[in-house]
Enzyme design. Structure first.
Site: not given
Ligand code: PT1
Length: 274
Positions: A217, A252
């Site tokens: 992230k 995850r």
């Molecule tokens: C998470 C999650 C998810 N993240 C759960 N499901 C994502 N339960 C998708 C960035 O800041 O943390 N928990 N499903 C992916 N979402 C992101 C959000 C991907 C922020 C990247 C960022 O780069």
């Protein structure tokens, strides 16, 4: 906080994105065969479960229709079920209809970044009788990183998750089926993410198992000054390790083999007896 130990049975959830704008696979899995192959590779690499998602929720991503999401996700779930009938499949969706069809196709876990707040989602989850993940986010993916503000981020996330868990319990979801997730990167500044990670035990102390998603992230990119997501693997493993120490029950991750190595070493050290 005493009483919260690293979970020796901590599970690794491997990420399977079925989206054209995915940050980690450049959309190469839109063909269901590629996504199915990727899922099988993650399972071989040591994933306990795979999380199949058809709507990107990373910052800036826009929403997709129910029809589009079903077309992306269902053939992949069906393909994984056929090739690996015993695999635990999670569906990463906020839409009641996608949850319903995915569970019918063989998904055994509902991962909802919107914490079952969409119309009909809670009822589908009750009837499906599978574990659910309730995640905190502020705003929608499209705009959530536009200057997010909290008075007390840890307390606000805690009380939101407690409130959603209470709703789920009242609707009839079993307590052991409720996972909570602070939603790292979902409407949070770098400082907010760090405070949530440092305070992870206080979220764990609500008494529900914890799911944590830190993999590749932006907050890791900000710490490392590394703009390329696929070059944040060691930083991601470090953050996942922190999660493990602080009570996470499911991690995850994109980098399953690397995270599995870390967990094996940690577990061996933790189990040593004088
Ligand atoms: C998470 C999650 C998810 N993240 C759960 N499901 C994502 N339960 C998708 C960035 O800041 O943390 N928990 N499903 C992916 N979402 C992101 C959000 C991907 C922020 C990247 C960022 O780069």
């Amino acid at each position: 906080m005493p009483g919260i130990q690293p979970n020796p049975n901590c599970k690794i959830m491997g990420v399977v994105n079925v989206t054209p704008d995915s940050f980690s696979d450049g959309g190469q899995f839109l063909d269901p065969h590629n996504a199915i192959e990727h899922a099988l590779r993650l399972l071989e690499a040591g994933a306990d479960m795979v999380d199949v998602g058809g709507e990107s929720t990373r910052p800036g991503a826009s929403a997709v229709s129910v029809e589009e999401e079903l077309q992306r996700v269902i053939p992949v779930i069906e393909g994984i079920v056929q090739a690996a009938p015993d695999a635990l499949i999670s569906v990463d969706t906020s839409k009641a209809e996608v949850m319903q069809v995915a569970v019918e196709a063989g998904a055994g876990f509902i991962n909802d970044v919107n914490a079952l707040q969409a119309t009909g989602a809670l009822q589908v989850a009750v009837e499906a009788d599978v574990p659910v993940c309730l995640m905190h986010k502020k705003g929608t993916p499209e705009t959530m990183q536009n200057n997010p503000q909290y008075k007390d981020v840890l307390h606000e996330v805690q009380s939101f998750l407690q409130d959603r868990a209470d709703n789920c319990l009242a609707a009839g979801i079993k307590p052991e089926h409720i996972y909570l997730d602070p939603g790292i990167g979902f409407g949070k500044s770098l400082q907010h993410n760090l405070i949530l990670l440092k305070g992870l035990r206080e979220i764990r102390a609500l008494g529900f198992p914890l799911l944590l998603g830190v993999s590749r992230k932006a907050f890791i990119g900000a710490i490392l000054d590394q703009p390329e997501a696929d070059k944040r693997v060691s930083g991601s493993v470090a953050a996942a390790t922190w999660g493990w120490f602080n009570g996470a029950d499911i991690l995850r991750v994109h980098d399953v083999a690397e995270t599995r190595q870390a967990l094996k070493v940690l577990t061996a050290i933790n189990q040593a007896q004088a």
